[in-house]
Design a protein around this motif. Structure first.
Motif, PDB file in Angstrom:
ATOM      1  N   UNK A 167       1.089  -0.860   0.608  1.00 49.62           N
ATOM      2  CA  UNK A 167       0.011   0.237  -0.020  1.00 49.62           C
ATOM      3  C   UNK A 167       0.459   0.837   0.016  1.00 49.62           C
ATOM      4  N   UNK A 168       2.034   1.661   0.985  1.00 51.71           N
ATOM      5  CA  UNK A 168       2.480   2.680   1.147  1.00 51.71           C
ATOM      6  C   UNK A 168       4.296   2.538   0.297  1.00 51.71           C
ATOM      7  N   UNK A 169       4.513   1.855  -0.556  1.00 49.26           N
ATOM      8  CA  UNK A 169       5.995   1.792  -0.493  1.00 49.26           C
ATOM      9  C   UNK A 169       6.296   2.864  -1.872  1.00 49.26           C
ATOM     10  N   UNK A 170       4.959   3.585  -2.497  1.00 50.79           N
ATOM     11  CA  UNK A 170       5.726   4.325  -3.104  1.00 50.79           C
ATOM     12  C   UNK A 170       5.364   5.446  -2.303  1.00 50.79           C
ATOM     13  N   UNK A 171       4.865   6.114  -1.665  1.00 47.50           N
ATOM     14  CA  UNK A 171       5.040   7.120  -0.707  1.00 47.50           C
ATOM     15  C   UNK A 171       6.531   7.153  -0.732  1.00 47.50           C
ATOM     16  N   UNK A 172       6.331   8.384  -0.269  1.00 52.06           N
ATOM     17  CA  UNK A 172       7.935   9.256   0.310  1.00 52.06           C
ATOM     18  C   UNK A 172       8.079   9.781   1.126  1.00 52.06           C
ATOM     19  N   UNK A 173       7.456  10.000   2.427  1.00 52.29           N
ATOM     20  CA  UNK A 173       7.183  10.829   3.636  1.00 52.29           C
ATOM     21  C   UNK A 173       4.978  11.224   3.802  1.00 52.29           C
ATOM     22  N   UNK A 174       5.433  11.303   4.971  1.00 50.15           N
ATOM     23  CA  UNK A 174       4.001  11.355   5.508  1.00 50.15           C
ATOM     24  C   UNK A 174       4.162  12.863   6.828  1.00 50.15           C
ATOM     25  N   UNK A 175       2.949  14.052   5.752  1.00 53.78           N
ATOM     26  CA  UNK A 175       3.338  15.193   5.570  1.00 53.78           C
ATOM     27  C   UNK A 175       1.863  15.485   6.674  1.00 53.78           C
ATOM     28  N   UNK A 176       1.986  16.318   7.803  1.00 57.81           N
ATOM     29  CA  UNK A 176       0.651  16.193   9.114  1.00 57.81           C
ATOM     30  C   UNK A 176       0.797  17.346   9.170  1.00 57.81           C
ATOM     31  N   UNK A 177      -0.504  18.081   8.381  1.00 60.25           N
ATOM     32  CA  UNK A 177      -1.097  19.240   8.219  1.00 60.25           C
ATOM     33  C   UNK A 177      -1.949  19.530   9.576  1.00 60.25           C
ATOM     34  N   UNK A 178      -0.742  19.868  10.660  1.00 63.70           N
ATOM     35  CA  UNK A 178      -1.771  20.397  12.365  1.00 63.70           C
ATOM     36  C   UNK A 178      -2.829  21.612  12.089  1.00 63.70           C
ATOM     37  N   UNK A 199       9.110   8.853   6.849  1.00 70.93           N
ATOM     38  CA  UNK A 199       9.881   9.787   7.113  1.00 70.93           C
ATOM     39  C   UNK A 199       8.470  11.010   7.287  1.00 70.93           C
ATOM     40  N   UNK A 200       9.043  11.562   8.945  1.00 71.43           N
ATOM     41  CA  UNK A 200       7.779  12.244   9.518  1.00 71.43           C
ATOM     42  C   UNK A 200       8.235  13.902   8.982  1.00 71.43           C
ATOM     43  N   UNK A 201       6.683  14.746   8.748  1.00 71.91           N
ATOM     44  CA  UNK A 201       7.005  16.307   8.621  1.00 71.91           C
ATOM     45  C   UNK A 201       5.291  16.813   9.177  1.00 71.91           C
ATOM     46  N   UNK A 202       5.664  17.304   9.935  1.00 70.24           N
ATOM     47  CA  UNK A 202       5.044  18.594  10.354  1.00 70.24           C
ATOM     48  C   UNK A 202       4.545  19.884  10.229  1.00 70.24           C
ATOM     49  N   UNK A 203       2.936  20.051   9.814  1.00 65.45           N
ATOM     50  CA  UNK A 203       3.597  21.524   9.324  1.00 65.45           C
ATOM     51  C   UNK A 203       2.373  21.807   9.750  1.00 65.45           C
ATOM     52  N   UNK A 204       2.287  23.157  10.205  1.00 66.99           N
ATOM     53  CA  UNK A 204       1.096  23.954  11.053  1.00 66.99           C
ATOM     54  C   UNK A 204       0.291  24.626  10.124  1.00 66.99           C
ATOM     55  N   UNK A 205      -0.689  24.457  10.094  1.00 64.71           N
ATOM     56  CA  UNK A 205      -1.499  25.321   8.948  1.00 64.71           C
ATOM     57  C   UNK A 205      -2.638  26.137   9.916  1.00 64.71           C
ATOM     58  N   UNK A 206      -2.810  25.577  11.116  1.00 65.32           N
ATOM     59  CA  UNK A 206      -4.782  26.044  11.470  1.00 65.32           C
ATOM     60  C   UNK A 206      -5.636  25.809  10.449  1.00 65.32           C
ATOM     61  N   UNK A 207      -6.446  26.551  10.639  1.00 65.32           N
ATOM     62  CA  UNK A 207      -7.814  26.233   9.738  1.00 65.32           C
ATOM     63  C   UNK A 207      -8.175  26.420   8.525  1.00 65.32           C
ATOM     64  N   UNK A 208      -6.488  27.506   7.915  1.00 70.31           N
ATOM     65  CA  UNK A 208      -6.843  27.533   6.812  1.00 70.31           C
ATOM     66  C   UNK A 208      -7.549  27.535   6.098  1.00 70.31           C
ATOM     67  N   UNK A 209      -8.334  27.955   5.429  1.00 69.75           N
ATOM     68  CA  UNK A 209      -9.719  28.626   4.305  1.00 69.75           C
ATOM     69  C   UNK A 209     -10.978  28.396   5.043  1.00 69.75           C
ATOM     70  N   UNK A 210     -10.629  27.102   5.903  1.00 68.33           N
ATOM     71  CA  UNK A 210     -12.014  27.066   6.783  1.00 68.33           C
ATOM     72  C   UNK A 210     -13.035  27.970   7.418  1.00 68.33           C
ATOM     73  N   UNK A 211     -12.130  28.807   8.612  1.00 66.04           N
ATOM     74  CA  UNK A 211     -12.509  30.292   8.837  1.00 66.04           C
ATOM     75  C   UNK A 211     -12.775  31.347   8.229  1.00 66.04           C
ATOM     76  N   UNK A 212     -11.984  31.531   6.952  1.00 67.24           N
ATOM     77  CA  UNK A 212     -12.750  32.031   6.186  1.00 67.24           C
ATOM     78  C   UNK A 212     -14.008  32.026   5.347  1.00 67.24           C
ATOM     79  N   UNK A 213     -13.852  30.677   4.817  1.00 64.62           N
ATOM     80  CA  UNK A 213     -15.079  29.679   4.704  1.00 64.62           C
ATOM     81  C   UNK A 213     -16.691  30.638   5.230  1.00 64.62           C
TER      82      UNK A 213
END
Length: 224
Positions: A167-178, A199-213
């Motif tokens: 399932x995941x052999x072709x993925x290169x990283x896990x990105x957590x959008x926090x 490999x793990x990557x964390x990116x703080x996004x907040x609520x993004x476009x959802x709040x404005x919507x």
């Protein structure tokens, strides 16, 4: 990915009552259950008492062909009672079928984007993420919190862990959008990456476009 029959998907958090006021919500928010916490948080933060939240099951995330029909049914059942309907779904794998449903409902509009990862990160920022490195597997707060029930069990990896690399052999990283600063969720996401061998990557996004919507909706006549 399809949910395994019998897999237990957590219910969306209950929507609080209006505290005994006589105000009547004028805008229906028809949302994916995976966004319930975020929408409730934004509603409380910005005092959006004119919004009335109704969530469809979070497990539709795993069966995107069902999203457009479920939204159509909910619009037919509930939409006429409101001045406006905000559909808190991106296209979410419907292949344009959700937009076809919404075209028949002039009061309804959905949030921009191909999926929740894009509207949380921001459309341009998500495109840059994809251009930067192909093969990313994304988690949100909801998916970090419910990784087992939304990923491991539906794919049968709890019973057949040897299928992981298929399932995941072709993925290169896990990105957590926090969406939030939550150490426990970050730990859960790190553990998810380890489980998948990525490999793990964390990116703080907040609520993004959802709040404005949500905030763009007109309150209308909110009196009873």
């Amino acid at each position: 990915m399809a949910a395994r029959p019998g897999a237990q998907i957590p219910a969306a958090p209950a929507v609080p009552d209006d505290g005994g006021t006589d105000r009547k919500p004028s805008v229906l928010v028809l949302a994916c259950g995976a966004l319930a916490r975020e929408i409730l948080a934004l509603t409380a933060q910005h005092g959006l008492s004119h919004l009335d939240l109704h969530c469809l099951p979070a497990q539709l995330h795993n069966t995107p062909d069902r999203i457009a029909p479920e939204v159509a049914a909910a619009l037919a059942e509930r939409g006429a009672a409101y001045d406006e309907v905000l559909v808190a779904y991106a296209d979410c794998g419907t292949g344009g079928h959700l937009d076809t449903v919404l075209a028949a409902h002039p009061k309804a509009k959905r949030i921009d984007g191909a999926h929740c990862y894009a509207f949380f990160a921001g459309l341009a920022a998500f495109d840059r993420l994809e251009d930067d490195q192909l093969g990313s597997f994304y988690l949100t707060d909801f998916l970090a919190r419910h990784f087992r029930t939304m990923v491991i069990e539906p794919l049968g990896l709890d019973r057949h862990p040897e299928l992981r690399d298929m399932y995941f052999g072709n993925y290169t990283r896990l990105v957590y959008l926090a969406q939030t600063e939550d150490a426990d969720l970050t730990t859960a996401a790190e553990q998810a990456a380890a489980t998948l061998g990525l490999p793990f990557v964390r990116i703080a996004t907040g609520y993004g476009l959802l709040g404005d919507f949500l905030q763009a909706a007109h309150p209308g006549d909110a009196s009873a």
